[in-house]
Write a protein that holds these residues in place. Structure first.
Motif, PDB file in Angstrom:
ATOM      1  N   ARG A   1      -3.723  -4.328   5.410  1.00 21.49           N
ATOM      2  CA  ARG A   1      -2.580  -3.459   5.709  1.00 21.49           C
ATOM      3  C   ARG A   1      -1.306  -4.032   5.088  1.00 21.49           C
ATOM      4  NH1 ARG A   1      -0.118  -2.933  11.605  1.00 21.49           N
ATOM      5  NH2 ARG A   1       0.606  -4.944  10.919  1.00 21.49           N
ATOM      6  N   ASN A   2      -1.108  -5.350   5.210  1.00 22.44           N
ATOM      7  CA  ASN A   2       0.086  -5.970   4.628  1.00 22.44           C
ATOM      8  C   ASN A   2       0.053  -5.893   3.106  1.00 22.44           C
ATOM      9  OD1 ASN A   2       1.157  -6.605   7.106  1.00 22.44           O
ATOM     10  ND2 ASN A   2       0.302  -8.660   7.149  1.00 22.44           N
ATOM     11  N   LYS A   3      -1.130  -6.063   2.512  1.00 19.58           N
ATOM     12  CA  LYS A   3      -1.245  -5.959   1.051  1.00 19.58           C
ATOM     13  C   LYS A   3      -0.928  -4.537   0.603  1.00 19.58           C
ATOM     14  CE  LYS A   3      -4.494  -6.757  -2.732  1.00 19.58           C
ATOM     15  NZ  LYS A   3      -3.442  -7.138  -3.623  1.00 19.58           N
ATOM     16  N   LEU A   4      -1.408  -3.549   1.335  1.00 20.98           N
ATOM     17  CA  LEU A   4      -1.132  -2.158   0.981  1.00 20.98           C
ATOM     18  C   LEU A   4       0.353  -1.851   1.100  1.00 20.98           C
ATOM     19  CD1 LEU A   4      -2.237   0.610   0.200  1.00 20.98           C
ATOM     20  CD2 LEU A   4      -2.541   1.081   2.620  1.00 20.98           C
ATOM     21  N   LYS A   5       0.996  -2.349   2.160  1.00 22.35           N
ATOM     22  CA  LYS A   5       2.431  -2.117   2.328  1.00 22.35           C
ATOM     23  C   LYS A   5       3.210  -2.758   1.183  1.00 22.35           C
ATOM     24  CE  LYS A   5       4.190  -2.370   6.582  1.00 22.35           C
ATOM     25  NZ  LYS A   5       4.430  -2.937   7.933  1.00 22.35           N
ATOM     26  N   ALA A   6       2.828  -3.978   0.787  1.00 23.45           N
ATOM     27  CA  ALA A   6       3.510  -4.654  -0.309  1.00 23.45           C
ATOM     28  C   ALA A   6       3.307  -3.898  -1.617  1.00 23.45           C
ATOM     29  CB  ALA A   6       3.001  -6.091  -0.439  1.00 23.45           C
TER      30      ALA A   6
ATOM     31  N   LEU B   1       6.267  -2.261  -3.881  1.00 24.52           N
ATOM     32  CA  LEU B   1       6.407  -2.626  -5.297  1.00 24.52           C
ATOM     33  C   LEU B   1       6.344  -1.380  -6.167  1.00 24.52           C
ATOM     34  CD1 LEU B   1       6.633  -4.893  -7.363  1.00 24.52           C
ATOM     35  CD2 LEU B   1       4.144  -5.027  -7.389  1.00 24.52           C
ATOM     36  N   ASP B   2       5.460  -0.443  -5.837  1.00 25.47           N
ATOM     37  CA  ASP B   2       5.346   0.794  -6.600  1.00 25.47           C
ATOM     38  C   ASP B   2       6.636   1.601  -6.506  1.00 25.47           C
ATOM     39  OD1 ASP B   2       3.906   2.716  -8.155  1.00 25.47           O
ATOM     40  OD2 ASP B   2       3.702   3.917  -6.339  1.00 25.47           O
ATOM     41  N   THR B   3       7.221   1.678  -5.312  1.00 25.41           N
ATOM     42  CA  THR B   3       8.474   2.404  -5.128  1.00 25.41           C
ATOM     43  C   THR B   3       9.595   1.739  -5.917  1.00 25.41           C
ATOM     44  OG1 THR B   3       7.762   3.048  -2.918  1.00 25.41           O
ATOM     45  CG2 THR B   3      10.107   3.243  -3.404  1.00 25.41           C
ATOM     46  N   GLN B   4       9.655   0.418  -5.866  1.00 24.67           N
ATOM     47  CA  GLN B   4      10.686  -0.315  -6.602  1.00 24.67           C
ATOM     48  C   GLN B   4      10.517  -0.092  -8.100  1.00 24.67           C
ATOM     49  OE1 GLN B   4      10.494  -4.511  -5.902  1.00 24.67           O
ATOM     50  NE2 GLN B   4      12.317  -4.967  -7.087  1.00 24.67           N
ATOM     51  N   THR B   5       9.285  -0.112  -8.585  1.00 34.46           N
ATOM     52  CA  THR B   5       9.027   0.101 -10.008  1.00 34.46           C
ATOM     53  C   THR B   5       9.448   1.506 -10.426  1.00 34.46           C
ATOM     54  OG1 THR B   5       7.174  -1.438  -9.887  1.00 34.46           O
ATOM     55  CG2 THR B   5       7.250   0.011 -11.783  1.00 34.46           C
TER      56      THR B   5
END
Length: 61
Positions: free
Chosen positions: A29-34, A38-42
């Motif tokens: 879950r934490n990996k998916l949130k990260a 990151l995708d949103t920031q990109t």
């Protein structure tokens, strides 16, 4: 008495399995949130780059 030992072993195995599954769930879950962050920031960075590129192209024309 041997049945009690067998029952406790099964109980311990079930508890360990549930703990392992819980930790695996939390980790994924934490990996998916990260990854989503990151995708949103990109995407935001790419949008800024595209806007800047379009602005530069308009000033050159």
């Amino acid at each position: 008495m041997p049945f009690f030992f067998l029952d406790m072993t099964v109980i311990y195995c079930v508890i360990c399995f549930l703990l392992g599954a819980g930790f695996l769930y939390l980790g994924l879950r934490n990996k998916l949130k990260a990854t989503i962050e990151l995708d949103t920031q990109t995407r935001e960075e790419n949008a800024k780059i595209i806007e800047e590129s379009q602005r530069l192209l308009q000033t050159q024309n």
